[in-house]
Design a protein around this motif. Structure first.
Motif, PDB file in Angstrom:
ATOM      1  N   VAL A  91      -4.022   3.187  -4.785  1.00 57.84           N
ATOM      2  CA  VAL A  91      -3.431   2.687  -3.531  1.00 57.84           C
ATOM      3  C   VAL A  91      -3.051   1.218  -3.684  1.00 57.84           C
ATOM      4  O   VAL A  91      -1.962   0.800  -3.274  1.00 57.84           O
ATOM      5  CB  VAL A  91      -4.389   2.899  -2.342  1.00 57.84           C
ATOM      6  CG1 VAL A  91      -3.869   2.195  -1.092  1.00 57.84           C
ATOM      7  CG2 VAL A  91      -4.562   4.391  -2.069  1.00 57.84           C
ATOM      8  N   ASN A  92      -3.923   0.428  -4.308  1.00 56.63           N
ATOM      9  CA  ASN A  92      -3.569  -0.976  -4.548  1.00 56.63           C
ATOM     10  C   ASN A  92      -2.307  -1.100  -5.397  1.00 56.63           C
ATOM     11  O   ASN A  92      -1.473  -1.974  -5.161  1.00 56.63           O
ATOM     12  CB  ASN A  92      -4.727  -1.706  -5.229  1.00 56.63           C
ATOM     13  CG  ASN A  92      -5.800  -2.118  -4.236  1.00 56.63           C
ATOM     14  OD1 ASN A  92      -5.508  -2.489  -3.100  1.00 56.63           O
ATOM     15  ND2 ASN A  92      -7.056  -2.049  -4.656  1.00 56.63           N
ATOM     16  N   LEU A 139      -1.792  -3.331   1.755  1.00 57.05           N
ATOM     17  CA  LEU A 139      -3.117  -3.358   1.128  1.00 57.05           C
ATOM     18  C   LEU A 139      -3.026  -3.861  -0.312  1.00 57.05           C
ATOM     19  O   LEU A 139      -3.752  -4.772  -0.712  1.00 57.05           O
ATOM     20  CB  LEU A 139      -3.752  -1.954   1.144  1.00 57.05           C
ATOM     21  CG  LEU A 139      -4.058  -1.383   2.526  1.00 57.05           C
ATOM     22  CD1 LEU A 139      -4.589   0.039   2.398  1.00 57.05           C
ATOM     23  CD2 LEU A 139      -5.056  -2.259   3.270  1.00 57.05           C
ATOM     24  N   THR A 154      -8.075  -2.370   0.018  1.00 58.02           N
ATOM     25  CA  THR A 154      -8.164  -0.906   0.090  1.00 58.02           C
ATOM     26  C   THR A 154      -9.630  -0.477   0.137  1.00 58.02           C
ATOM     27  O   THR A 154     -10.009   0.423   0.891  1.00 58.02           O
ATOM     28  CB  THR A 154      -7.453  -0.268  -1.114  1.00 58.02           C
ATOM     29  OG1 THR A 154      -6.105  -0.746  -1.166  1.00 58.02           O
ATOM     30  CG2 THR A 154      -7.436   1.245  -1.022  1.00 58.02           C
TER      31      THR A 154
END
Lengths: 324, 324
Positions: free
Chosen positions: A76-77, B79, B90
């Motif tokens: 996600v980062n 994020l 995150t």
């Protein structure tokens, strides 16, 4: 806090779905949801409640390992870190997972009182232009003819799905990539502005007709975290060939869709999961066409009256512009 | 492609959960899952299948609007964009949504054959140190005594949950923040290295005892996208006061946990959702304690034999170091 003094039942399996059917603390998810205060806006509460439930059920269903969760956090980062102008990896991941297409369906599913559906919607994509010029019925959008282009006569009727009658003065806005997979303003080979774009106004019978190209399939970007996800799923990066359309009329719910040739090899496996059966076109060979077209397509569009969806807006037109 | 030529049933509601109970294309989610090829690794397939199902059900449950989805895409991008050394947004969002705590539970829930549970696990947090020194039983970890510190005699037994007997030679590793909410190496006021950290080896009866401080609650970072989420939920940024412990022995499943004072105001509303009932401590006032302690805590730890979980590893110890 979540109650955990009594030992959990040791029934081992937890494969399918609901929060109730697993060996973990049965109160934890509701505990997290209940941390929201009564002041939380109702729509925020509704969305976050469902998100928390589904994310928790996901973790329990697959019994997510800590190292897998860390991989997920890092992934996600990496999406935000890869973001730049004309490159939105999170958006692409949503396409790959079918989320953009699903959200599109959720926001556009509407049927008549007796259950008849208008033409299916499909994702707008990033290449719609608010500046596309009106052209006369029968004109060609092909300003720069590529060597491998197949000129196509495209014609049909914009109809009211309730009455079946043609809708005069509807606007049929279309855009497509050239045979190199590039849209006019994004093409390093410098297509003429508005090449392969045009708006047409239907005649008094709801008919429209113009010349365009048979569209060509193309691959989305094949580097970065979205490509990693495709590789993990052993999926290819291709979108099927398509012609974009946006059909509007003041009295009807606007339609945004993509139309696909029936012989495209990627219909079943579209990387953006955006193909629907009623958006498929038959390109038929023709000879001795007056303007030299080698293919003919007939496609009718079914619009639904705004009385069925009075709050319809096309808010995505601007939001979508920064997609890729 | 997903079948969409027949109009969907027009039953309107779609409030609860399963893919089957809504007015949208019932085949779409399976279609996206089936795009994975047979070569996809089984664990990748398992995780992605569940993720796709839950994300799709989430979108359908709340009938996510396109503009809400765009907000979500932008939020996920934010994020990764906020990521920097010692700041992992995150990860924080996962804490706020209870995901880290849930994954911790999933990976550590194990019970004896007759259903008895060892001490609950809780998240490791970012401040464990592999270099914490061993100290003698009865020593104090308080090298720098803050003015508002309350010296505490902490004692208990590390027990086998099956037999109830003490476990000799277990390692009881503990660390805590000072009264300003800071851990030694992260404190701008410069605490002595290893202040408020210590490893103790249990005696032949499984007993351990040492001096520490009553812990103090602190707030997590209050800027950035994770703080935006807290604000949206009308939640505070506080973690309850806690003492971290990691208890290990070659024959037992290792335990990582956090212990919380029973009078802490944030037990029910921990921003990281990591409090469990059996991790709560009673700090009792004492007078005339030989080393001047004003509080006394007795807390026994229950470990479970590795025979119940032979593949136990503590992989998170390193991964966690880059959390905040």
């Amino acid at each position: 806090m979540a109650a955990n003094t009594t030992p959990p039942a040791a029934n081992g399996t937890s494969a399918n779905g609901s929060s109730a059917n697993h060996r973990f603390d049965p109160n934890f998810t509701q505990h997290v949801i209940d941390l929201m205060s009564p002041e939380t806006l109702p729509r925020h509460r509704e969305i976050l409640t469902s998100l928390i439930k589904h994310m928790h059920d996901f973790c329990r269903d697959v019994e997510l390992k800590q190292e897998e969760w860390v991989i997920g956090v890092n992934y996600v980062n990496s999406l935000g870190q890869a973001y730049k102008k004309n490159r939105n990896e999170t958006w692409r991941v949503c396409d790959i997972l079918g989320i953009e297409s699903l959200v599109d369906e959720i926001n556009h599913t509407v049927v008549t009182d007796d259950g008849r559906a208008p033409t299916s919607s499909a994702i707008l994509g990033p290449f719609w232009s608010p500046e596309t010029p009106f052209r006369d019925l029968g004109a060609s959008v092909v300003q720069d003819m590529p060597k491998d282009g197949e000129l196509t006569m495209f014609h049909g009727v914009v109809k009211d799905v309730d009455t079946g009658k043609g809708i005069p003065n509807a606007v049929f806005d279309m855009w497509q990539a050239s045979t190199n997979g590039k849209y006019d303003v994004f093409d390093p080979e410098n297509q003429t502005r508005h090449n392969l774009r045009g708006k047409f106004r239907t005649d008094r019978d709801g008919k429209f007709w113009f010349y365009c190209l048979k569209p060509t399939e193309y691959a989305i970007e094949t580097t970065g975290p979205s490509a990693t996800l495709l590789t993990m799923m052993h999926r290819h990066p291709y979108r099927p060939a398509h012609i974009h359309i946006m059909v509007t009329h003041p009295d009807y719910v606007g339609l945004t869709a993509q139309l696909y040739p029936r012989d495209d090899p990627y219909l079943e496996t579209d990387t953006a999961c955006a193909v629907k059966d009623d958006l498929i076109l038959d390109f038929k060979p023709v000879e001795n066409e007056p303007k030299g077209a080698v293919l003919d397509v007939e496609y009718d569009v079914r619009l639904i009256s705004k009385k069925y969806k009075p709050d319809n807006t096309m808010l995505m037109e601007n939001a979508n512009q920064s997609k890729f």
